[in-house]
Scaffold this motif. Structure first.
Motif, PDB file in Angstrom:
ATOM      1  N   UNK A 374       0.804  -1.223   0.000  1.00 29.40           N
ATOM      2  CA  UNK A 374       0.000   0.000   0.000  1.00 29.40           C
ATOM      3  C   UNK A 374       0.835   1.270   0.000  1.00 29.40           C
ATOM      4  N   UNK A 375       2.013   1.207  -0.620  1.00 26.93           N
ATOM      5  CA  UNK A 375       2.894   2.379  -0.668  1.00 26.93           C
ATOM      6  C   UNK A 375       2.452   3.280  -1.826  1.00 26.93           C
ATOM      7  N   UNK A 376       2.285   4.552  -1.528  1.00 29.19           N
ATOM      8  CA  UNK A 376       1.895   5.504  -2.569  1.00 29.19           C
ATOM      9  C   UNK A 376       2.961   5.523  -3.670  1.00 29.19           C
ATOM     10  N   UNK A 474      22.814   5.607  -3.876  1.00 26.13           N
ATOM     11  CA  UNK A 474      21.645   5.494  -3.000  1.00 26.13           C
ATOM     12  C   UNK A 474      20.428   5.975  -3.801  1.00 26.13           C
ATOM     13  N   UNK A 475      19.442   5.076  -3.941  1.00 26.41           N
ATOM     14  CA  UNK A 475      18.317   5.307  -4.850  1.00 26.41           C
ATOM     15  C   UNK A 475      17.052   5.624  -4.060  1.00 26.41           C
ATOM     16  N   UNK A 476      16.293   6.570  -4.592  1.00 28.10           N
ATOM     17  CA  UNK A 476      15.061   7.000  -3.928  1.00 28.10           C
ATOM     18  C   UNK A 476      13.857   6.522  -4.735  1.00 28.10           C
ATOM     19  N   UNK A 477      13.506   5.246  -4.596  1.00 24.02           N
ATOM     20  CA  UNK A 477      12.287   4.699  -5.206  1.00 24.02           C
ATOM     21  C   UNK A 477      11.206   4.698  -4.122  1.00 24.02           C
ATOM     22  N   UNK A 478       9.922   4.656  -4.506  1.00 23.16           N
ATOM     23  CA  UNK A 478       8.875   4.711  -3.487  1.00 23.16           C
ATOM     24  C   UNK A 478       9.029   3.616  -2.428  1.00 23.16           C
ATOM     25  N   UNK A 479       8.835   3.987  -1.162  1.00 17.33           N
ATOM     26  CA  UNK A 479       8.944   3.041  -0.049  1.00 17.33           C
ATOM     27  C   UNK A 479       8.646   3.774   1.240  1.00 17.33           C
ATOM     28  N   UNK A 480       8.467   3.023   2.333  1.00 20.42           N
ATOM     29  CA  UNK A 480       8.074   3.659   3.597  1.00 20.42           C
ATOM     30  C   UNK A 480       9.232   4.189   4.448  1.00 20.42           C
TER      31      UNK A 480
END
Ligand SMILES: [Zn+2]
Length: 508
Positions: A374-376, A474-480
């Motif tokens: 349910x991650x945006x 360091x990668x910023x993909x969608x996650x909590x």
């Protein structure tokens, strides 16, 4: 307290470890603490000593060192659960009452040692580690010493400092020094037992948060800060700790702290103040470059080669910080750009791992991978894959941080994308951070031979993977597990805290 005349003291040993990301999707239940995963499950009595033996865990280091110093140990209860949202009220109360009941039965104790994380939040108690220490203190009274080891990511509260006679934290992230920290705690306790007096202490908090990827102690500014910490310990005869904190726990006292103990109050205060000033001066150095998934994959395709892979850290889905290890943003970028000799792991997806086992090695079939938290901005990744390899998830880690850890990750599988045959995905059933090369070798992937390794980890992977990596992005993909604490919706933090280094101030 009395001085222990013979070398032998009776020390009770217990532990509850949880790192709580209050923004994460799932809470920690009693079953999560009972279940063994990368770490042993809930263990009580003498079995505790065996369960942690030989593992890089604080309790293991404490037990070995306390025994070699001649002390007698009374094992109570030890447990841990993977980082997640709040510990449920039921789990917290069951575990703490179990610990206290065993403690109440132990007679003639000189001291209690607890293996705590320091960033636990329960459904009904915000400073849960402070609560554990307070309940233990209430039971043992002022005459028995109480010490604890803490994670690097502890959010050390005033109550924790007040209730304990000594707190000692890790000083390495990756946490290669967990057992060493337990041993250091044993030596601090031994010093108090032998002199029969408590040590002077000092503590300072900070008014800014730092994202976890920039807390790595292999890089600046933390590398220099911990070097200074070691020098100050020598100069001031003190035992010092710096906890960069866990900036995902929404409660009043979330944040970084420095603290220390020593024989002379003036010396300890001086050492803690020198460390505080150095950290305050380093605020701007805690900033870190983050890559969008597409940019990271494009760069890695150019620069990675067998023998010198580029490692992409999928930091925001790090299971070690409350992620479920099932987001698919980075996987989608690898497939879309048709990366070569690229492996992503560990994608935690019990259903797909089971499906792969049912289909068998060599089978080709459609999968709908991950994306169920349910991650945006995230969702399942659908595609055809070949089941290349299966594993039972049982193996022993060999890297510097997880050395000796006996993994039990449930059914595992290696899938190869049919759309992008250079991309493989390592699936596991139970949540675990991809921080040891054995996690991939178990499925026949030799990490060094890949061009690109995409790992669901923030920093711990660096201990075992940085030595073989050409570079780390360091990668910023969608996650909590947001890399930038300013992006969380804080509601309970104290007012006036900067939500990132030199960043916006929390107004309440
Ligand atoms: Zn940690």
């Amino acid at each position: 307290m009395d001085r222990v005349e013979s070398a032998r003291a009776r020390i009770a040993v217990g532990g509850i470890q949880h790192e709580t990301n209050t923004f994460a999707p799932l809470k920690a239940t009693l079953a999560d603490f009972e279940q063994a995963d990368a770490w042993p499950g809930l263990t009580t009595g003498p079995a505790l000593l065996e369960a942690v033996k030989g593992i890089n865990l604080p309790a293991a280091g404490f037990i070995d060192e306390a025994r070699s110093l001649g002390h007698e140990l009374v094992p109570l209860l030890w447990c841990s659960a993977q980082p997640s949202a709040h510990v449920t009220r039921d789990a917290f109360e069951f575990i703490v009452q179990g610990l206290l009941a065993r403690l109440a039965q132990a007679r003639s104790l000189d001291a209690v040692y607890l293996d705590l994380h320091g960033a636990m939040v329960a459904e009904h108690i915000e400073d849960a580690d402070g609560e554990v220490l307070a309940r233990v203190r209430k039971l043992i009274g002022p005459g028995v010493l109480l010490v604890a080891s803490l994670d690097f990511h502890a959010n050390v509260s005033a109550r924790m400092v007040e209730q304990a006679d000594g707190l000692v934290s890790f000083r390495s992230y990756p946490h290669v020094d967990m057992a060493d920290t337990g041993a250091r705690t044993a030596r601090l306790l031994d010093r108090m037992l032998r002199t029969g007096s408590r040590l002077a202490s000092a503590w300072h908090g900070f008014e800014f948060l730092t994202g976890i990827p920039s807390q790595c102690s292999f890089i600046e500014p933390c590398r220099g800060i911990y070097r200074l910490l070691g020098e100050l310990e020598q100069r001031h005869d003190a035992v010092l700790s710096f906890t960069p904190g866990f900036p995902m726990a929404d409660f009043d006292e979330c944040g970084m702290a420095v603290f220390g103990y020593g024989g002379e109050a003036r010396e300890v205060a001086g050492a803690v103040e020198a460390l505080r000033a150095s950290i305050a001066d380093s605020e701007r150095d805690f900033a870190l470059e983050l890559y969008a998934p597409d940019d990271a994959v494009a760069r890695a395709k150019q620069r990675g080669e067998p023998g010198a892979p580029v490692v992409l850290a999928d930091t925001q889905d790090n299971p070690g910080a409350g992620g479920n290890g099932d987001t698919t943003g980075l996987l989608a970028a690898l497939v879309q750009q048709r990366a070569h000799e690229a492996t992503l792991g560990l994608l935690i997806d019990a259903q797909s791992a089971e499906r792969a086992h049912q289909a068998g090695q060599g089978a080709r079939l459609a999968f709908t991978l991950g994306g169920r938290s349910g991650i945006v901005g995230d969702g399942p990744f659908a595609g055809e894959f070949t089941v290349e390899r299966l594993g039972d998830g049982r193996f022993t880690c060999s890297g510097p941080m997880f050395k000796g850890f006996r993994m039990n990750l449930g059914p595992m599988a290696l899938l190869r994308s049919r759309a992008a045959p250079g991309v493989r995905v390592a699936l596991a059933t139970r949540k675990c951070q991809a921080a040891d090369q054995e996690m991939l070798r178990h499925l026949g992937v030799e990490p060094r031979r890949e061009r690109i390794l995409a790992l669901k980890s923030s920093v711990h992977f660096r201990a075992d993977f940085e030595p073989i990596a050409r570079e780390v992005l360091v990668v910023k993909a969608p996650g909590p597990a947001l890399a930038d604490p300013a992006e969380f919706r804080w509601t309970k933090l104290r007012k006036g805290v900067r939500l990132r280094p030199l960043g916006p101030v929390y107004q309440g």
